[in-house]
Design a protein around this motif. Structure first.
Motif, short mmCIF file in Angstrom:
data_model
loop_
_atom_site.label_atom_id
_atom_site.label_comp_id
_atom_site.label_asym_id
_atom_site.label_seq_id
_atom_site.Cartn_x
_atom_site.Cartn_y
_atom_site.Cartn_z
N LEU A 154 -11.77 59.34 0.29
CA LEU A 154 -12.36 59.61 1.44
C LEU A 154 -12.07 60.86 2.34
CD1 LEU A 154 -13.52 56.22 3.05
CD2 LEU A 154 -14.52 57.30 1.10
N LEU A 239 -17.76 54.33 0.54
CA LEU A 239 -19.12 55.26 0.87
C LEU A 239 -20.36 54.47 1.07
CD1 LEU A 239 -17.91 58.15 -1.87
CD2 LEU A 239 -18.11 58.11 0.76
N GLN A 243 -22.57 54.77 4.54
CA GLN A 243 -23.97 55.21 4.45
C GLN A 243 -25.20 54.36 5.00
OE1 GLN A 243 -25.14 57.41 0.90
NE2 GLN A 243 -22.95 58.17 0.52
#
Length: 433
Positions: A154, A239, A243
């Protein structure tokens, strides 16, 4: 047969001789990316598929499913549980064994393996993608979709030399140690030094959408139905959480293979490889609000090391596309060295999901993780953290005989009580020694 399709075998059969009930074999796991290089040779062809595919009828699959249900107290529902495997795949690794368990569970109708997402870790995404596709082909399940994630943690790749100054010795394996010969994910059919002639390139391709897109769409369309099994660093999962704030709450359960409960890490003094690869991804996931989170720490891995008795059972109980793959490719290692034992860590995550009764002991805790790259304890789990508002169930003890009896029953498509058990073979081996 239920969903099994054309597969191909490159394998030369190994003659394994049984005595006094079962046989004598062995296996090698945790293949490192640095060991897969081929001195610069690049070959772009794919081996032709073989025709000796082992198939079962729907009735035979149902018989195996019913037997496993009764023998291991598995609740069978009309709506099959949906599973996603997130993995840093290699050839013949423990992640491959984990995948093979889930594929065979799908074959008989125990679960619906809706997809495999590949992340960086043990190998690059490019290498892992080809390995996942190729092994699915060999097992007759090229219909199971594969999605590519990312190699990059990340917060970006860390300089391992700088990290050594902070955390001490670091084993030089995994994708981060090979960035000078990096292969982009889209080059999964142009691996250069990482091409393996024995396996070749897959004839199938990964899906066009990314691993993150797949996770978001699949969970959104199947709310509270998807179980995610994470046996690498959970970058794509993190992720997805970032999101979509509702992603984690809409997952049924997440099971992680990784983490150390105490000290004595497997990669640094405080961390295992998965946590060290991207502690920030774990931090996001642990605190994202998944309804149920289960973690398999490395303290429990040695409860279920694979040994020759497992291969004895795989040969004794019956032959499937998958059991033949493992026996022919790995069985000889154990036959030549009957005392050999290997870790099969990733396979635990699939097995505890399929039969929770194999877990003897849990430990619940609020958990955070140290993701400070300037800290010597980067990747260390922080138990009973006051900063966390989660409950993680750690698996701390497994029933070894039941574990291996179930896996070999499953992989060999057993539909009636077998004449050999793991415990009997171990006792027999001890008495002979």
């Amino acid at each position: 047969m239920n969903k099994q399709k054309t597969a191909f075998l490159l394998l030369v059969p190994i003659l394994l001789i049984f005595s006094a009930g079962c046989s004598d074999q062995r296996n090698h796991f945790n293949t490192e990316i640095s060991n897969s290089q081929n001195n610069g040779e690049t070959v772009v062809g794919s081996p032709d598929p073989a025709e000796d595919v082992i198939e079962f009828t729907e009735e035979e699959n149902t018989a195996s499913l019913n037997y496993l249900s009764q023998a291991y107290s598995i609740n069978i529902s009309e709506e099959k549980p949906k599973v996603v495997l997130d993995t840093d795949m290699t050839f013949l690794g423990d992640d491959a064994f984990c995948l093979s368990i889930l594929v065979q569970a799908d074959n008989i109708g125990l679960i619906d393996l809706v997809g495999v997402t590949v992340t960086g870790g043990n190998s690059f995404v490019s290498v892992g993608t080809n390995a996942a596709l190729r092994q699915l082909e060999l097992w007759g399940r090229s219909d199971i979709p594969v999605y590519m994630g990312t190699d990059e943690p990340l917060n970006g790749f860390r300089n391992l030399e700088n990290q050594r100054q902070v955390v001490g010795s670091i084993g030089n394996w995994g994708a981060m140690a090979n960035l000078d010969s990096y292969v982009e994910p889209e080059n999964f059919h142009d691996l250069g030094n990482y091409y393996e002639r024995k396996w070749g390139y897959s004839q199938t391709r990964p899906q066009e959408v990314s691993a993150v897109e797949f996770l978001l769409d699949t969970v959104s369309n199947n709310k509270n139905e998807i179980t995610v099994i994470s046996v690498g660093s959970p970058i794509s999962i993190a992720l997805a959480c970032q999101q979509d704030a509702g992603f984690a709450q809409n997952v049924n359960e997440i099971i992680y293979l990784g983490g150390i409960l105490g000290e004595g890490g497997t990669y640094t003094p405080y961390a295992d490889f998965n946590c060290f690869y991207d502690a920030s991804a774990y931090k996001v996931c642990l605190n994202a609000g998944f309804p149920k989170q289960t973690m398999i720490p490395h303290e429990v891995v040695n409860d279920v090391e694979i040994d020759k008795e497992v291969y004895d059972l795989l040969e004794e109980k019956g032959t499937t596309q998958i059991s033949r793959f493992w026996v022919e490719n790995q069985g000889g290692l154990y036959r030549r060295n009957p005392n050999r034992k290997d870790s099969l860590a990733d396979a635990i995550a699939a097995t505890v999901y399929l039969i929770p009764s194999v877990v003897v002991q849990y430990q619940d805790s609020y958990v955070d993780i140290n993701d400070d790259t300037a800290s010597a304890e980067y990747g260390r789990l922080i138990l009973n953290s006051s900063d966390s508002n989660n409950t993680i169930s750690f698996i701390t003890k497994l029933d070894t005989p039941q574990y291996w009896d179930f896996i070999t029953d499953l992989l060999c498509h057993v539909s009636d009580t077998p004449r050999c058990t793991y415990e009997e073979l171990v006792s027999e081996s001890v008495s002979l020694n």
